[in-house]
Design a protein around this motif. Structure first.
Motif, PDB file in Angstrom:
ATOM      1  N   VAL A  48       0.841  -1.206   0.000  1.00  0.00           N
ATOM      2  CA  VAL A  48       0.000   0.000   0.000  1.00  0.00           C
ATOM      3  C   VAL A  48       0.871   1.250   0.000  1.00  0.00           C
ATOM      4  O   VAL A  48       0.632   2.197  -0.738  1.00  0.00           O
ATOM      5  CB  VAL A  48      -0.918   0.038   1.241  1.00  0.00           C
ATOM      6  CG1 VAL A  48      -1.954   1.143   1.086  1.00  0.00           C
ATOM      7  CG2 VAL A  48      -1.569  -1.301   1.496  1.00  0.00           C
ATOM      8  N   THR A  89      -0.109  -6.375   4.394  1.00  0.00           N
ATOM      9  CA  THR A  89      -0.325  -7.094   3.120  1.00  0.00           C
ATOM     10  C   THR A  89       0.526  -8.361   2.989  1.00  0.00           C
ATOM     11  O   THR A  89       1.293  -8.517   2.033  1.00  0.00           O
ATOM     12  CB  THR A  89      -0.084  -6.195   1.889  1.00  0.00           C
ATOM     13  OG1 THR A  89       1.274  -5.760   1.842  1.00  0.00           O
ATOM     14  CG2 THR A  89      -1.017  -5.008   1.847  1.00  0.00           C
ATOM     15  N   LEU A  90       0.358  -9.270   3.931  1.00  0.00           N
ATOM     16  CA  LEU A  90       1.105 -10.541   3.922  1.00  0.00           C
ATOM     17  C   LEU A  90       0.753 -11.408   2.714  1.00  0.00           C
ATOM     18  O   LEU A  90      -0.399 -11.470   2.307  1.00  0.00           O
ATOM     19  CB  LEU A  90       0.775 -11.326   5.190  1.00  0.00           C
ATOM     20  CG  LEU A  90       1.112 -10.648   6.519  1.00  0.00           C
ATOM     21  CD1 LEU A  90       0.561 -11.475   7.669  1.00  0.00           C
ATOM     22  CD2 LEU A  90       2.610 -10.454   6.645  1.00  0.00           C
ATOM     23  N   LEU A  91       1.749 -12.092   2.181  1.00  0.00           N
ATOM     24  CA  LEU A  91       1.539 -13.132   1.168  1.00  0.00           C
ATOM     25  C   LEU A  91       1.878 -14.480   1.824  1.00  0.00           C
ATOM     26  O   LEU A  91       2.577 -14.523   2.849  1.00  0.00           O
ATOM     27  CB  LEU A  91       2.429 -12.896  -0.052  1.00  0.00           C
ATOM     28  CG  LEU A  91       2.234 -11.558  -0.795  1.00  0.00           C
ATOM     29  CD1 LEU A  91       3.091 -11.531  -2.058  1.00  0.00           C
ATOM     30  CD2 LEU A  91       0.764 -11.325  -1.146  1.00  0.00           C
ATOM     31  N   PRO A  92       1.403 -15.583   1.227  1.00  0.00           N
ATOM     32  CA  PRO A  92       1.596 -16.885   1.886  1.00  0.00           C
ATOM     33  C   PRO A  92       3.057 -17.224   2.203  1.00  0.00           C
ATOM     34  O   PRO A  92       3.341 -17.815   3.237  1.00  0.00           O
ATOM     35  CB  PRO A  92       0.997 -17.872   0.883  1.00  0.00           C
ATOM     36  CG  PRO A  92      -0.036 -17.089   0.158  1.00  0.00           C
ATOM     37  CD  PRO A  92       0.531 -15.698   0.047  1.00  0.00           C
ATOM     38  N   LEU A 121      -4.228  -9.486  14.545  1.00  0.00           N
ATOM     39  CA  LEU A 121      -5.205  -9.867  13.518  1.00  0.00           C
ATOM     40  C   LEU A 121      -4.627 -10.931  12.602  1.00  0.00           C
ATOM     41  O   LEU A 121      -3.546 -10.755  12.039  1.00  0.00           O
ATOM     42  CB  LEU A 121      -5.567  -8.663  12.657  1.00  0.00           C
ATOM     43  CG  LEU A 121      -6.740  -7.808  13.102  1.00  0.00           C
ATOM     44  CD1 LEU A 121      -6.945  -6.677  12.118  1.00  0.00           C
ATOM     45  CD2 LEU A 121      -8.011  -8.654  13.192  1.00  0.00           C
ATOM     46  N   GLY A 122      -5.358 -12.020  12.393  1.00  0.00           N
ATOM     47  CA  GLY A 122      -4.970 -13.010  11.393  1.00  0.00           C
ATOM     48  C   GLY A 122      -3.996 -14.034  11.953  1.00  0.00           C
ATOM     49  O   GLY A 122      -3.008 -13.693  12.603  1.00  0.00           O
ATOM     50  N   ALA A 123      -4.261 -15.303  11.666  1.00  0.00           N
ATOM     51  CA  ALA A 123      -3.439 -16.385  12.211  1.00  0.00           C
ATOM     52  C   ALA A 123      -2.007 -16.326  11.672  1.00  0.00           C
ATOM     53  O   ALA A 123      -1.043 -16.580  12.406  1.00  0.00           O
ATOM     54  CB  ALA A 123      -4.071 -17.732  11.865  1.00  0.00           C
ATOM     55  N   THR A 124      -1.853 -15.980  10.401  1.00  0.00           N
ATOM     56  CA  THR A 124      -0.510 -15.947   9.809  1.00  0.00           C
ATOM     57  C   THR A 124       0.326 -14.830  10.433  1.00  0.00           C
ATOM     58  O   THR A 124       1.490 -15.022  10.791  1.00  0.00           O
ATOM     59  CB  THR A 124      -0.613 -15.739   8.289  1.00  0.00           C
ATOM     60  OG1 THR A 124      -1.443 -16.762   7.739  1.00  0.00           O
ATOM     61  CG2 THR A 124       0.758 -15.788   7.643  1.00  0.00           C
ATOM     62  N   ARG A 125      -0.256 -13.655  10.580  1.00  0.00           N
ATOM     63  CA  ARG A 125       0.467 -12.540  11.182  1.00  0.00           C
ATOM     64  C   ARG A 125       0.845 -12.859  12.628  1.00  0.00           C
ATOM     65  O   ARG A 125       1.952 -12.566  13.069  1.00  0.00           O
ATOM     66  CB  ARG A 125      -0.385 -11.267  11.128  1.00  0.00           C
ATOM     67  CG  ARG A 125       0.287 -10.068  11.797  1.00  0.00           C
ATOM     68  CD  ARG A 125      -0.504  -8.798  11.584  1.00  0.00           C
ATOM     69  NE  ARG A 125      -0.510  -8.420  10.186  1.00  0.00           N
ATOM     70  CZ  ARG A 125      -1.503  -8.635   9.362  1.00  0.00           C
ATOM     71  NH1 ARG A 125      -2.616  -9.192   9.784  1.00  0.00           N
ATOM     72  NH2 ARG A 125      -1.409  -8.269   8.104  1.00  0.00           N
ATOM     73  N   PRO A 166      -7.203  -4.783  18.332  1.00  0.00           N
ATOM     74  CA  PRO A 166      -6.958  -4.057  17.091  1.00  0.00           C
ATOM     75  C   PRO A 166      -8.264  -3.754  16.363  1.00  0.00           C
ATOM     76  O   PRO A 166      -9.256  -4.453  16.536  1.00  0.00           O
ATOM     77  CB  PRO A 166      -6.120  -5.039  16.281  1.00  0.00           C
ATOM     78  CG  PRO A 166      -6.523  -6.389  16.782  1.00  0.00           C
ATOM     79  CD  PRO A 166      -6.906  -6.221  18.222  1.00  0.00           C
ATOM     80  N   ALA A 167      -8.234  -2.725  15.564  1.00  0.00           N
ATOM     81  CA  ALA A 167      -9.362  -2.396  14.688  1.00  0.00           C
ATOM     82  C   ALA A 167      -8.800  -2.188  13.302  1.00  0.00           C
ATOM     83  O   ALA A 167      -8.635  -1.069  12.862  1.00  0.00           O
ATOM     84  CB  ALA A 167     -10.088  -1.157  15.175  1.00  0.00           C
ATOM     85  N   GLY A 168      -8.449  -3.289  12.647  1.00  0.00           N
ATOM     86  CA  GLY A 168      -7.797  -3.169  11.359  1.00  0.00           C
ATOM     87  C   GLY A 168      -6.426  -2.565  11.571  1.00  0.00           C
ATOM     88  O   GLY A 168      -5.687  -3.000  12.443  1.00  0.00           O
ATOM     89  N   VAL A 169      -6.099  -1.546  10.815  1.00  0.00           N
ATOM     90  CA  VAL A 169      -4.783  -0.943  10.933  1.00  0.00           C
ATOM     91  C   VAL A 169      -4.804   0.360  11.720  1.00  0.00           C
ATOM     92  O   VAL A 169      -3.795   1.024  11.853  1.00  0.00           O
ATOM     93  CB  VAL A 169      -4.159  -0.695   9.544  1.00  0.00           C
ATOM     94  CG1 VAL A 169      -3.949  -2.022   8.834  1.00  0.00           C
ATOM     95  CG2 VAL A 169      -5.024   0.219   8.711  1.00  0.00           C
ATOM     96  N   GLU A 170      -5.970   0.736  12.232  1.00  0.00           N
ATOM     97  CA  GLU A 170      -6.064   1.974  13.008  1.00  0.00           C
ATOM     98  C   GLU A 170      -6.001   1.644  14.492  1.00  0.00           C
ATOM     99  O   GLU A 170      -6.553   0.652  14.943  1.00  0.00           O
ATOM    100  CB  GLU A 170      -7.383   2.691  12.702  1.00  0.00           C
ATOM    101  CG  GLU A 170      -7.593   3.038  11.245  1.00  0.00           C
ATOM    102  CD  GLU A 170      -6.545   3.996  10.711  1.00  0.00           C
ATOM    103  OE1 GLU A 170      -6.088   4.864  11.476  1.00  0.00           O
ATOM    104  OE2 GLU A 170      -6.188   3.860   9.525  1.00  0.00           O
TER     105      GLU A 170
END
Lengths: 302, 302, 302
Positions: A48, A89-92, A121-125, A166-170
């Motif tokens: 981004v 913006t993680l990729l696999p 947020l998110g299992a991968t992160r 967290p609330a997204g990226v804010e």
């Protein structure tokens, strides 16, 4: 009623950092050194704001290189002063790649800045950030919610902080609510560093910077910085640029102060978020070491 | 000789939307609500214009988060009002990821906007878009060629439309040639929606918006919008922002009208595509709900 | 003491390209044809500067499409005039994808521009660039270090050049040190081309363009072009835009001349790297074929 009172926190008393504090001279030196040496700081960052990160590093006086493959990042780390890693913006393939990269940076004693975007947020992160506990960065640059989440992911918390999550990226938390989490994370970074150095910068309405011992509050900046995407990422990138020439606490202070002064100047010169971004890059370019190093800095009294 | 005549179509007669049509009040409310509530709309979008999408969402009053991993997107969908999905710059893992994501969004009744960039080109994109037939979006935002291609991919066409086929990412068809395809796609979206809602926005010299029953033509905007990359993507992203607070037809109308007014204002303030983009973001920030909701809107008479 | 002397090179004598040289008319025609025909050139490029590449192509008069999947790139190649491939920000799947794409472009006789970003760094990039030796591009656009590295990777060097090696994405070598490498690479491109055509453009303080026979030095431009990210990538993209309508040597000359004139104009109109980028895109849009084609061009005397 102040925000701190609203959130139920009693803010500790602060005093102004003295004009002759050695930190001010070190900040001045860092800003001047970057202009004189144009150091290369590389980045592994989100899609981004990748362009703004690079342009902010250039406008601050450094140079930029962006990569995602471990062979690229590790090759470039051997020839540059510091690395910026941002987990937006993680990729696999990032989970394996970032594991390999952070281990290699740790083994090499290479300095790097972590931007734990959307921590929690998110299992991968969560897996990526948790794995960084044992090969941690030199500096963490984040918003309050992310610092609180990182503190929890790394198991450093003793229950003092009360994150809203967290609330997204804010950020949904005030900077001051992250004070103790920031101190704990900074101490963890220093314990893992071969030189015993490390710092945490928490961005918000009033920024907070700490090395785990001293705590600074940096007033100023401009609310329009939250109306463009990437001011925080760009700050992380420029922190890495300063980390090429200065110690972590100095780099974190210098970058945050530069950004606040540039934000104020851009706000005066612009009339909306489009022109603000243009003027912000011009301001990063124009603001000098004197302006940065003589900024108001409030130190939390001990 | 008009364009419509050139393309062999007889344009249906239109009449101006009345000043007191309830749609105008709803558009006004949507624009005001976004400014008041700063809703989060997340995006899964292409790398070319991802920064402009985020900045346009911020300038319009919302907030932005961008992700590609299903665990990220599905986690964030649970805490945001709408999602924007754009199939430009595909990576190999998108086919599986978008399948998982769109199924999860459908099961959750989560609203989302599809931008079927370059529909009809590439085997992977064709597979991705075809699979969306049964778990479709709430709104489609596209150019004429893409709407015609999507109509064909989904088997909705009855042979009325005569697409020339895609030419990369630029439309080769007039907006009006996509009228019937847009109506069919909108009806398909509504049939699949649990609330029976849906809309299609076709961008071009004169935009077209329909919910499958009413059809609106939105004159205005500026040709310079085609000389910067991403005006269409940004429109899709801002449509998702409005979809957080308004019904699909209202969101599609509000976003297209805001963009046309902002394009006109930016054209007056700029002297080339570089300054146009800067002024366009400033204009998105500056234009108010009254200006948007009192725009000229032509409704196709039935 | 000149830079060339410093680096131990004796610069060959040059003479000004005559006002009536056929190349000038061809450059004029290329610039005018792009404005008249808005040709599509597609790109496979890095994530840092992808937006600027597309916007520069649009501002120069062309159109843009960006893709990464072989099925996309090969489908679009069949309908566009040229392709731009840039090996920055590599992802794991690029090695196979670029192998498939470059073979297909070669078999189809499709023209393409290679930007060998950071050539010499990273095992994956080295494998990708080495494999391009036998299915090479039509034009190479690079900085001096990258041309020297590519010459070495392809085994064309006979020991004349003395590269210092890459330093991330910044050149550590003067343009003139790459003269013989550029000539050798250009001859290699021509030998592999079905029409016997090819060119190399080396960007730097004074650009160098050669088709392996004639060698041109293009003075001008502005140092601020190195203070924004992507001026080189954008030049590669616009070279592909011109390659849609002109032969390789003409396309390389036209794009480099347009960029130098635009850089000079943007420098006059701006007051920092932020406003420079805005003004640069406006200048690409504004500068006409006469200005480009009457530029000072120095030809190395034989």
């Amino acid at each position: 009623m102040s925000k701190a009172t609203q959130s139920g926190l009693h803010l500790p008393p602060t005093h102004a950092l003295a004009a002759d504090d050695a930190l001010r001279a070190a900040v001045h030196q860092a800003v001047a050194d970057v202009r004189a040496r144009t150091p290369l700081a590389q980045s592994f960052t989100n899609f981004v704001t990748i362009n703004l990160v690079a342009n902010a590093q250039l406008a601050s006086g450094g140079t930029a290189a962006m990569s995602y493959l471990p062979d690229d990042v590790i090759d470039i780390a051997a020839m540059c002063g510091a690395t910026y890693i941002n987990v937006g913006t993680l990729l696999p393939f990032y989970k394996d790649a970032l594991g390999e990269i952070t281990s290699a940076l740790h083994d090499a004693g290479h300095r790097w800045v972590l931007d734990p975007v959307a921590a929690g947020l998110g299992a991968t992160r969560t897996a990526i950030l948790t794995a960084m506990r044992d090969v941690p960065p030199t500096v963490v640059r984040a918003n309050a919610s992310e610092v609180i989440a990182l503190d929890a992911l790394w198991g450093l918390s003793d229950g003092e902080a009360s994150p809203k999550g967290p609330a997204g990226v804010e950020s949904t938390d005030d900077v001051d609510t992250a004070l103790m989490a920031a101190v704990r994370v900074a101490r963890h970074l220093r314990a893992a560093d071969r030189d015993g150095l490390g710092a945490v910068a928490v961005s918000g309405e009033t920024d907070l910077v700490t090395d785990g011992e001293r705590v600074f509050r940096l007033p100023g900046g401009d609310a329009t910085m939250t109306k463009i995407t990437g001011a925080g990422c760009a700050l992380g990138g420029v922190t890495a640029t300063y980390l090429c020439v200065a110690e972590p606490l100095v780099a974190a202070l210098a970058a945050s102060l530069l950004f606040n002064r540039a934000g104020e100047r851009a706000a005066r010169e612009s009339h909306g978020p489009g022109s603000f971004q243009t003027e912000f890059l011009d301001a990063l370019w124009a603001i000098d070491a004197d302006t940065v190093s003589t900024s108001t800095v409030l130190e939390v009294s001990r």
